[in-house]
Scaffold this active site. Structure first.
Site, PDB file in Angstrom:
ATOM      1  N   SER A  98      64.426 -55.008 -17.104  1.00 20.51           N
ATOM      2  CA  SER A  98      63.082 -54.062 -17.124  1.00 20.51           C
ATOM      3  C   SER A  98      62.160 -55.001 -16.077  1.00 20.51           C
ATOM      4  O   SER A  98      62.605 -55.210 -14.878  1.00 20.51           O
ATOM      5  CB  SER A  98      62.289 -53.754 -18.323  1.00 20.51           C
ATOM      6  N   ASP A 220      67.389 -43.179 -19.839  1.00 25.05           N
ATOM      7  CA  ASP A 220      66.418 -44.079 -20.068  1.00 25.05           C
ATOM      8  C   ASP A 220      65.055 -43.365 -19.875  1.00 25.05           C
ATOM      9  O   ASP A 220      64.938 -42.859 -18.498  1.00 25.05           O
ATOM     10  CB  ASP A 220      66.511 -45.243 -19.228  1.00 25.05           C
ATOM     11  N   HIS A 248      65.840 -47.340 -23.174  1.00 26.99           N
ATOM     12  CA  HIS A 248      65.428 -48.610 -22.278  1.00 26.99           C
ATOM     13  C   HIS A 248      66.005 -49.901 -22.802  1.00 26.99           C
ATOM     14  O   HIS A 248      65.885 -50.785 -21.857  1.00 26.99           O
ATOM     15  CB  HIS A 248      64.051 -48.550 -22.288  1.00 26.99           C
TER      16      HIS A 248
END
Length: 267
Positions: A98, A220, A248
């Protein structure tokens, strides 16, 4: 006096300390280094592994956080470089989830000697839509998110953790994410969320030129497939794999898929 980076970022070194290659794992927003537990354990026999917490998360030094210093991802990149310098890390393989995907990108551009390969899991250079670019969110969406965080942080955590994890048949995964999110001071979480969601590092990723693996979930909420495709198109020497996972956090919900992709890339 500058804090010791090892203490400041709660650095832990595990695995094969005599291994020729070093892996550095970096976590995303709302989690900490424990998010990598399953993946790191699967690789620890063959690699030296460095784990750490970003300032403001996990067991990083609470007093190290200030909204003035951490008002962009560049400060987090400097922290990563400090860790590498302190541990004399050269040519490591960086595995970043991320927001840490862009932190790793900035660190690689500033101090390339520390990293020879990048692995970006659910990373995004820009979360907001723009002309000719799909990031996944309109500014109104994000303003609503900040408002919800501000109004009742723990209610927001409960809803957001389920949506982001996106594994409704395994509610314990969302609960685990909710626990690490809830452990972050609400004002810090909101400030960090704004730094992440308002950032734009599209020009930075275009400067990368090293073997890079982009790992993307099938679904996601935070990072649509178009973002992974954008990274793949704009990072020289990159390859992309879409893993059989939803949400995610594929390294938490489907670690075997991530381990398989990592091993193929590393070998």
């Amino acid at each position: 006096m500058k804090a010791d980076p090892i203490v400041k970022n709660n650095v832990n070194i595990i695995g094969n300390l005599d291994a020729k290659e070093t892996l550095i794992f970096a976590h995303g927003f709302g989690t900490d280094q424990t998010a990598w537990h399953s993946v790191a354990n699967a690789l620890k026999n063959n690699y030296k592994i460095i784990l750490y917490d970003n300032v403001g998360a996990g067991n990083a030094l609470p007093e190290a956080y200030s909204s003035n210093r951490y008002n962009s991802l560049f400060s987090y990149a400097d922290d990563l470089i400090d860790i590498c310098e302190t541990l004399a890390v050269k040519d490591a393989i960086m595995i970043a989830h991320s927001v840490s995907g862009m932190i790793a990108t900035l660190a690689k551009l500033k101090a390339p000697q520390h990293f020879k390969k990048l692995i970006l899991v659910g990373a995004s250079p820009r979360y907001r839509n723009d002309e000719g670019y799909i990031g996944g969110f309109e500014q109104d969406d994000l303003d609503g998110l900040y408002q919800a965080m501000d109004t009742n942080y723990f209610a927001w955590v409960s809803g957001f953790s389920s949506i982001a994890m996106n594994n409704p048949d395994r509610p314990e995964l969302a609960q685990s994410f909710a626990n690490t999110l809830s452990a972050i001071r609400p004002d810090i979480a909101q400030a960090v969320a704004k730094v992440i969601f308002q950032s734009d590092h599209r020009e930075d990723v275009k400067q990368l030129d090293s073997p890079t693996l982009i790992i993307q979930s099938k679904e996601d909420i935070a990072v649509p497939l178009q973002v992974a495709e954008y990274l793949n198109k704009n990072i020289k020497g990159s390859t992309m794999v879409v893993v059989n996972a939803t949400g995610h956090f594929p390294h938490i919900s489907a670690p075997a898929e991530i381990i398989k992709a990592l091993k193929q890339f590393l070998n």
